[in-house]
Design an enzyme around this catalytic site. Structure first.
Site, short mmCIF file in Angstrom:
data_model
loop_
_atom_site.label_atom_id
_atom_site.label_comp_id
_atom_site.label_asym_id
_atom_site.label_seq_id
_atom_site.Cartn_x
_atom_site.Cartn_y
_atom_site.Cartn_z
N SER A 112 0.85 -1.19 0.00
CA SER A 112 0.00 0.00 0.00
C SER A 112 0.89 1.25 0.00
O SER A 112 2.11 1.15 0.17
CB SER A 112 -0.88 0.00 1.26
OG SER A 112 -0.04 0.17 2.40
N ASN B 4 -7.60 -10.28 -2.02
CA ASN B 4 -6.72 -9.48 -1.16
C ASN B 4 -6.87 -9.85 0.31
O ASN B 4 -7.97 -9.81 0.86
CB ASN B 4 -7.08 -8.00 -1.31
CG ASN B 4 -6.53 -7.40 -2.58
OD1 ASN B 4 -6.20 -8.13 -3.53
ND2 ASN B 4 -6.42 -6.09 -2.62
N ASP C 84 -0.98 -1.59 -4.10
CA ASP C 84 -2.35 -1.73 -3.60
C ASP C 84 -2.95 -0.33 -3.40
O ASP C 84 -2.32 0.53 -2.78
CB ASP C 84 -2.28 -2.48 -2.26
CG ASP C 84 -3.63 -2.94 -1.76
OD1 ASP C 84 -4.55 -3.13 -2.59
OD2 ASP C 84 -3.77 -3.16 -0.54
N HIS C 85 -4.13 -0.10 -3.91
CA HIS C 85 -4.87 1.16 -3.73
C HIS C 85 -4.05 2.42 -4.05
O HIS C 85 -3.96 3.34 -3.22
CB HIS C 85 -5.41 1.28 -2.29
CG HIS C 85 -6.47 0.27 -1.98
ND1 HIS C 85 -7.75 0.34 -2.50
CD2 HIS C 85 -6.45 -0.86 -1.24
CE1 HIS C 85 -8.46 -0.69 -2.08
NE2 HIS C 85 -7.69 -1.45 -1.33
P1 13P Z 1 -8.43 -7.28 4.57
O1 13P Z 1 -8.43 -6.11 5.49
O2 13P Z 1 -9.76 -8.00 4.61
O3 13P Z 1 -7.32 -8.21 4.77
O4 13P Z 1 -8.32 -6.71 3.07
C1 13P Z 1 -7.09 -6.36 2.53
C2 13P Z 1 -7.24 -5.60 1.25
O5 13P Z 1 -8.27 -5.55 0.61
C3 13P Z 1 -6.03 -4.91 0.77
O6 13P Z 1 -6.26 -4.15 -0.37
O1 G3H Z 2 -5.88 -1.58 1.80
C1 G3H Z 2 -5.76 -2.28 2.75
C2 G3H Z 2 -4.57 -2.98 3.21
O2 G3H Z 2 -4.91 -3.70 4.36
C3 G3H Z 2 -3.37 -2.08 3.43
O3 G3H Z 2 -3.46 -1.44 4.63
O4 G3H Z 2 -2.99 0.95 4.06
O5 G3H Z 2 -2.79 0.08 6.41
O6 G3H Z 2 -1.10 -0.56 4.69
P1 G3H Z 2 -2.53 -0.16 4.98
ZN ZN Z 3 -8.21 -3.30 -0.57
#
Ligand code: 13P
Ligand code: G3H
Ligand code: ZN
Length: 342
Positions: A50, A266, A83-84
């Site tokens: 992330s 995920n 991620d995101h």
């Molecule tokens: P969880 O919080 O359910 O593990 O999801 C993680 C996620 O979607 C990361 O992008």
């Molecule tokens: O997007 C969700 C994941 O659990 C990542 O979490 O943004 O706290 O690293 P984080």
């Molecule tokens: Zn997510």
């Protein structure tokens, strides 16, 4: 083996009818847990970071740890995925760093909180697709909004507030040319997803099935897919933690998703729970310990166990050796032959 594109892993998963877990990392031990689980189960892997993880690891530490993973585990096809990503610029910085896949989460504005308009989402995602595909890099987009907040990311909504509309999903895929589509079906990030075991009213697998019927060839992504197992909650609470009773996404529902087009799943929270439980146990049982390895090793082992189990349950186990990697340059040529639709 160098880091590979996520598109190849997901195409192979579609051919084989299985799903691939995407596990979040912030440090060396989490990467080691995933790679050891992958070796043990012979699984291809998606390791994801992330924006918070990139900041925590100063970005380059994480990247070089991932290069080490490809050297130490050459038999495992390994993807490094953002991620995101909250903006085109964030995705660009990940691509420049060497990520082989990025998520442009245009379902929210760059503040990572405010739900965006459809047009904004199409525009941002399409721009990332053009930039990434030129280099053979995979793009995941999202339509609809998940519930909850992680590290400041997320609208903090109820999981049912912005479910994905199947018609919009079709238009979104056509207009962006993305590789994988994250959808909102009632899940949320973090440990507190459901206040009782989810039913069809709270976890909308019917919406997922409708989207798959409309987009049978699109790789679907389930976010917020930790199962939040009771045994992991219990270990934390047994050793001084204070988790409130909570339910996650049952593995059977994820398996139903996999039979209906879900290729990427995920998971972060389950691993966080496993790590925390293991560390709390050592602290409680051996208060005299002060060598960090005495509690980090059991934590690493606990995460590895969860990841290996999910790899088996999602069906990716046994598939690491099925294919040889296609280079990013080859992937770029493939995308060049199939330009993004307008
Ligand atoms: P969880 O919080 O359910 O593990 O999801 C993680 C996620 O979607 C990361 O992008
Ligand atoms: O997007 C969700 C994941 O659990 C990542 O979490 O943004 O706290 O690293 P984080
Ligand atoms: Zn997510």
């Amino acid at each position: 083996m160098s880091l590979v594109s996520m598109r190849q892993l997901l195409d192979e998963a579609a051919k084989g009818g299985y799903g691939v877990g995407a596990f979040n990392v912030n440090n060396m031990e989490q990467i080691q847990s995933i790679m050891e689980a992958a070796r043990e189960t012979k699984s291809p892997v998606i390791v994801q970071a992330s924006r918070g993880a990139r900041a925590y690891s100063q970005d380059r530490f994480l990247y070089h740890l991932m290069l080490a993973a490809t050297e130490i585990y050459p038999e495992i096809p390994t993807v490094l995925h953002l991620d995101h990503g909250n903006s085109v610029e964030t995705c660009k910085s990940a691509i420049d760093m060497g990520f082989t896949s990025v998520m442009m989460d245009g379902s929210l504005m760059p503040d990572g909180k405010t739900p965006s308009s459809f047009d904004y989402n199409v525009d941002a995602t399409r721009r990332v697709v053009e930039m990434a595909h030129e280099k053979g890099i995979t793009v995941e987009g999202e339509i609809g909004c998940l519930g909850g907040i992680e590290d400041g990311h997320g609208a903090g909504l109820d999981g049912l507030a912005h479910l994905t509309d199947p018609d919009q999903a079709v238009e979104f895929v056509e207009k962006t040319g993305l590789d994988a589509l994250a959808i909102a079906i009632g899940t949320s990030h973090g440990a507190y997803k459901f206040t009782s075991k989810p039913t069809g009213a709270t976890l909308k697998m019917d919406v997922l099935i409708k989207i798959h019927k409309r987009l049978p060839n699109v790789h679907l992504v389930m976010h917020g897919s930790s199962s939040v197992p009771k045994d992991l909650q219990d270990i934390i609470n047994q050793y001084g933690g204070k988790l409130k009773p909570t339910w996650g996404v049952p593995v059977e529902e994820i398996q139903l998703g996999i039979r209906n087009g879900v290729r990427k799943i995920n998971v972060d929270t389950d691993n966080r729970l496993a790590i925390t439980g293991a560390i709390r146990k050592v602290f409680a049982e051996k208060p005299e310990e002060f060598d960090p390895r005495s509690y980090i090793k059991p934590a690493r082992e606990a995460m590895k166990k969860v990841v290996a189990l999910r790899m088996t349950q999602f069906g990716q186990a046994g598939h690491a050796g099925d294919y040889s990697p296609i280079s990013l340059a080859e992937m770029a040529k493939h995308y060049g032959a199939q330009p993004v639709l307008v």
